[in-house]
Design an enzyme around this catalytic site. Sequence first.
Site, PDB file in Angstrom:
ATOM      1  N   HIS A  86       2.987   4.931   6.762  1.00  0.00           N
ATOM      2  CA  HIS A  86       2.779   3.772   8.038  1.00  0.00           C
ATOM      3  C   HIS A  86       3.051   2.585   7.343  1.00  0.00           C
ATOM      4  O   HIS A  86       2.353   1.890   6.545  1.00  0.00           O
ATOM      5  CB  HIS A  86       1.358   3.923   8.799  1.00  0.00           C
ATOM      6  N   GLU A  89       0.286   0.060   6.700  1.00  0.00           N
ATOM      7  CA  GLU A  89      -0.810   0.429   5.987  1.00  0.00           C
ATOM      8  C   GLU A  89      -0.371   0.311   4.306  1.00  0.00           C
ATOM      9  O   GLU A  89       0.294   1.234   3.777  1.00  0.00           O
ATOM     10  CB  GLU A  89      -1.276   1.862   6.184  1.00  0.00           C
ATOM     11  N   HIS A 216      -2.682   6.237   2.964  1.00  0.00           N
ATOM     12  CA  HIS A 216      -3.122   5.368   4.149  1.00  0.00           C
ATOM     13  C   HIS A 216      -4.051   4.461   3.929  1.00  0.00           C
ATOM     14  O   HIS A 216      -4.696   4.201   3.143  1.00  0.00           O
ATOM     15  CB  HIS A 216      -3.031   6.409   5.363  1.00  0.00           C
ATOM     16  N   GLU A 308      -7.417   7.935   3.082  1.00  0.00           N
ATOM     17  CA  GLU A 308      -7.370   6.467   3.654  1.00  0.00           C
ATOM     18  C   GLU A 308      -8.215   5.566   2.677  1.00  0.00           C
ATOM     19  O   GLU A 308      -9.483   5.973   2.311  1.00  0.00           O
ATOM     20  CB  GLU A 308      -8.331   6.777   4.946  1.00  0.00           C
TER      21      GLU A 308
HETATM   22 ZN   LIG Z   1      -1.945   5.938   8.418  1.00  0.00          ZN
END
Ligand SMILES: [Zn+2]
Length: 457
Positions: A86, A89, A216, A308
């Site tokens: 992404h 990110e 991410h 994350e």
């Molecule tokens: Zn992401």
Amino acid sequence: MPDLPSAFLPLLLLSKLVAPVTFRHHRYDDLVRTLYRVHNQCPDITRLYNIGRSVKGRYLYVLEFSDHPGIHEPLEPEVKYVGNMHGNEVLGRELLLQLSEFLCEEFRNRNPRILRLIQDARIHILPSMNPDGYEVAAAQGPSTSGYLVGRNNANGVDLNRNFPDLNTYFYYNEKYGGPNHHLPLPDNWKSQVEPETRAVIQWIRSLNLVLSANLHGGAVVANYPYDKSLDHRFRGPHRTSNSPTPDDQLFQTLAKVYSYAHGWMHQGWNCGDYFPDGITNGASWYSLSKGMQDFNYLHTNCFEITLELSCNKFPRQEELPREWLGNREALIQFLEQVHQGIKGMVLDENSNNLTGAVISVTGINHDVTSGEHGDYFRLLLPGTYTVTAKAPGYDPQTVTVTVGPAGPTLVNFQLNRSTSQVHPVQKAPGRGQGSRPKQSRIPKKKDTATKRHRGPA
Ligand SMILES: [Zn+2]
């Protein structure tokens, strides 16, 4: 950097920790320069290559670390990190650049742990899977209101919803029978995915990868497959049920290795959300279809989790040193997990490599295959397992193996060509490959080829 007397090395390490000047956000040209610089500083243990181009033509660069860059050495596992899928990110991208510099410097400093890491595994680092999205996000800068600006690629597609959906296929097979691994792609898959996704799929199909993490931001938690819940289409994408893989315990352990080695992920409370141990099953958080980690597991030998790493998707530059210190040990420890479980060669009776042999573990409905050099890798937690190797035209071979907590257990297979259906196979003692106990079976039509194993290990 000139070689320094070893007495200065601790100082050097210390200065690295406190020197914020190297911490900055890297735009595309800067990223490419940084990768080339690391490669030039450590040319003997790195290779810089690209796996394709983004929609806007930016190369997707991978920096590889190995004592023999560019070469797969049999029995040496391959592992990868993917960042910035992404585009907005961005912490993973910066951490992977830091990691690249760190691996290079520490190798030159003869840090024994890093030497071992690079000598015993082949590490592939893709700092940005979505360089086009990044440029859009970076043009806007950190901490602005456009939370999703730059997330997608230049065609407006979310790359983590863009992989072929193999989950539905697997759930069907689990119920009605059929392959539990290497599920085939649709014929027209290349036309159905974005250029970045296509590049990554071709990349991961070209290597026999064992372990991976996809970095991410927007939360702080280690997320493991499946991302897509079984009841995805009935209950919608949010707050669905836990969807464990057959390797659930292993995935939880891999996720915990990261969260507990991380500065604060394991504490659970982060970004206003709570995840026990700092880990979560993907679908039990929120179900998503066509994600990359499920694809890795269902189409290749690679076990991938999704990390994350920051509440703020685009942290301020001043936060980068703290983030690096919070993640450094975790990034290294996770790479070291590639040596868990069993590995070995699958050979025929003339010691030729058998590629594509299927390795099954009784009680775990997910097989892996041997690579083009005949070597295989099967991540497993410590315990005792019944493991079977099969290849078309050969008698399967089953062994019992105990996996310890440290390092992989070597389990080689030497398969004999199926002779006839008539006589039970009696092998001359001492003809096999070594001291492993070997239990031959009478070939029974083709039933073992697709049958799944159930029951306790
Ligand atoms: Zn992401």
